[in-house]
Design an enzyme around this catalytic site. Structure first.
Site, PDB file in Angstrom:
ATOM      1  N   LYS A  43       1.765  11.383  29.186  1.00 15.38           N
ATOM      2  CA  LYS A  43       1.756  10.423  28.081  1.00 15.38           C
ATOM      3  C   LYS A  43       0.915   9.204  28.451  1.00 15.38           C
ATOM      4  O   LYS A  43       0.524   9.021  29.611  1.00 15.38           O
ATOM      5  CB  LYS A  43       3.193   9.987  27.768  1.00 15.38           C
ATOM      6  N   ARG A 141      19.332   4.935  24.916  1.00 13.84           N
ATOM      7  CA  ARG A 141      18.028   4.641  24.321  1.00 13.84           C
ATOM      8  C   ARG A 141      17.889   5.640  23.191  1.00 13.84           C
ATOM      9  O   ARG A 141      18.751   5.688  22.304  1.00 13.84           O
ATOM     10  CB  ARG A 141      16.934   4.740  25.396  1.00 13.84           C
ATOM     11  N   HIS A 173      17.530  11.973  29.532  1.00 10.85           N
ATOM     12  CA  HIS A 173      16.777  11.090  30.423  1.00 10.85           C
ATOM     13  C   HIS A 173      17.747  10.255  31.246  1.00 10.85           C
ATOM     14  O   HIS A 173      18.715   9.715  30.721  1.00 10.85           O
ATOM     15  CB  HIS A 173      15.849  10.174  29.607  1.00 10.85           C
ATOM     16  N   ARG A 229      10.783  17.281  34.845  1.00 10.26           N
ATOM     17  CA  ARG A 229       9.831  16.580  33.980  1.00 10.26           C
ATOM     18  C   ARG A 229       9.275  15.342  34.709  1.00 10.26           C
ATOM     19  O   ARG A 229       9.498  14.205  34.309  1.00 10.26           O
ATOM     20  CB  ARG A 229      10.587  16.177  32.709  1.00 10.26           C
ATOM     21  N   TYR A 271     -10.873 -22.275  37.563  1.00 10.74           N
ATOM     22  CA  TYR A 271     -10.270 -23.175  36.587  1.00 10.74           C
ATOM     23  C   TYR A 271      -9.097 -23.956  37.179  1.00 10.74           C
ATOM     24  O   TYR A 271      -8.229 -23.394  37.845  1.00 10.74           O
ATOM     25  CB  TYR A 271      -9.760 -22.397  35.376  1.00 10.74           C
ATOM     26  N   CYS A 318      -9.704 -15.152  36.370  1.00 12.57           N
ATOM     27  CA  CYS A 318     -10.242 -15.460  35.048  1.00 12.57           C
ATOM     28  C   CYS A 318     -10.321 -14.182  34.204  1.00 12.57           C
ATOM     29  O   CYS A 318      -9.963 -13.096  34.654  1.00 12.57           O
ATOM     30  CB  CYS A 318     -11.626 -16.084  35.185  1.00 12.57           C
ATOM     31  N   MET A 319     -10.785 -14.289  32.989  1.00 10.09           N
ATOM     32  CA  MET A 319     -10.856 -13.136  32.103  1.00 10.09           C
ATOM     33  C   MET A 319     -11.759 -12.041  32.658  1.00 10.09           C
ATOM     34  O   MET A 319     -11.477 -10.847  32.506  1.00 10.09           O
ATOM     35  CB  MET A 319     -11.337 -13.549  30.718  1.00 10.09           C
ATOM     36  N   ASP A 320     -12.845 -12.452  33.336  1.00 15.71           N
ATOM     37  CA  ASP A 320     -13.877 -11.503  33.732  1.00 15.71           C
ATOM     38  C   ASP A 320     -14.134 -11.451  35.230  1.00 15.71           C
ATOM     39  O   ASP A 320     -14.936 -10.628  35.673  1.00 15.71           O
ATOM     40  CB  ASP A 320     -15.210 -11.866  33.063  1.00 15.71           C
TER      41      ASP A 320
END
Length: 389
Positions: A43, A141, A173, A229, A271, A318-320
């Protein structure tokens, strides 16, 4: 005149997936299953590893069935030409599941209401639905409660006699399988056995029943069910900290070094200048950030491996991109274009997904499924590599 196609530079951050490791892990799980069949759980696009190539590797390693969450995930495997047994265990009570029946997808049924669209699809298509009722043995669940089970069983018997469903088995489960001594494990096993016995006593064959996830597959394979599983262990990540299992992590997350430069003592980095150089030093800029799966919460708390040696991140992620400190007397061979390993097998002492998880206070499932964005996924099989961005 033909125009030349522009050359697209390779991705700066990469997740290399070792399919030989996946196959190895599947063999480990198959041996541990002690004769039970193995349903490989693929999955969420194979836990971020790529569902189709992972499925094929798991099948080579001894798995005989595949498990996914959604019908869409199951249909994608069929479209790729995978023709083994596939079970999907999450759909809405309002869904039209005719496409699943048409593609020979088995469906888990977690409530009486979820049985309704399955029966409707079977009657409209004339195709008998293969279903696996999911019992809530204690996780609380999804799953048919023990109180609702007798009524659902009545409907299953009637639908089976009508010829519109085949009950392939029951599933459940665990809540505490990663804590092998927890008393609820035995209780849940007993409850599923009782439900199977009740179903068989009403004439339903239920030939293949399953409760065990990765942890239970590795620690208690003799629970008496016909299938296990496993999920996370297939990808080489141990579900039980400290448990000795011959698993090989399949994902190595790495990124390119964009530049190397000297900075002076006292210089703030990234930053907010949350880190200042305590002495003249050399830093490297690594081309991955929180948009790619490097959590901002790891700022100042992660290492990378460069040429087999660990270096600490300094300043905010940072983001990148993020920065690592190479030290005042760095390895002069480290240059822009080299690779920094963010996490991998840990075989050489490098960082691992489990290490990230401990630092973040989460689980390694979340770490590997969070690798995203511009990261290219490269599947490696016996030295052959395929880029699947």
């Amino acid at each position: 005149m033909d125009r030349m196609r522009p050359i697209v530079p390779p991705a700066l951050c990469r997740a290399a997936i070792d399919l030989d490791a996946v196959e190895h892990n599947a063999r480990v799980l198959t041996r541990s299953a002690a004769g039970a069949r193995v349903m490989a759980v693929v999955k969420a696009d194979g836990y971020g590893h790529g569902a189709v190539p992972v499925s094929l590797a798991a099948l080579r390693g001894g798995a005989t069935a595949l498990g996914v969450t959604t019908v869409e995930e199951a249909l994608a495997l069929r479209t790729a030409g995978i023709d083994v047994e596939i079970l999907a265990w999450m759909f809405s009570t309002a869904d039209d599941v005719r496409a699943a029946l048409g593609a020979d997808i088995d469906l888990a049924v977690p409530s009486a209401r979820h049985l309704d669209p399955v029966l409707e699809a079977a009657r409209r298509t004339g195709r008998r639905a293969r279903i696996t009722p999911k019992i809530d043995t204690g996780l609380a669940r999804s799953g048919i409660t023990l109180e609702d089970w007798p009524g659902v069983l009545d409907r299953l018997v009637s639908a089976s006699e009508e010829g519109v469903v085949e009950v392939t088995g029951l599933m459940a489960h665990f809540a505490h399988a990663d804590d092998p001594g927890h008393p609820t494990i035995d209780e849940q096993v007993q409850r599923l056995h009782e439900c199977v016995a009740e179903a068989r006593g009403r004439g339903l064959a239920c030939p293949v029943n399953h409760h065990a996830n990765s942890a239970a597959t590795l620690t208690r394979p003799h629970d008496g069910f016909e299938m296990v599983r496993p999920g996370i262990a297939l990808y080489g990540l141990n579900p039980i900290e400290g448990h000795d299992a011959d698993l090989i992590p399949a994902m190595t997350f790495s990124a390119e070094i964009l530049m190397v430069k000297r900075i002076a003592a006292g210089q703030g980095v990234s930053y907010g200048h949350t880190w200042h150089a305590p002495r003249d030093t050399t830093v490297a800029l690594v081309a991955a950030g929180y948009a790619d799966g490097v959590w901002r919460l790891l700022s100042g708390r992660l290492d990378v491996a460069i040429a087999g040696r660990r270096y600490p991140n300094v300043g905010r992620v940072c983001m990148d991109q993020f920065v690592v400190d190479l030290g005042p007397d760095p390895d002069e061979t480290i240059r822009a274009g080299d690779t920094a390993v963010l996490f991998g097998t840990g075989a050489d002492g490098g960082p691992t997904a489990a290490e990230w998880a401990r630092t973040l206070g989460t689980i390694h499932y979340e770490v590997v499924t969070a690798v995203r964005g511009r990261t290219s996924r490269q599947h490696v099989l016996s030295g052959r590599q395929e880029d699947s961005r």
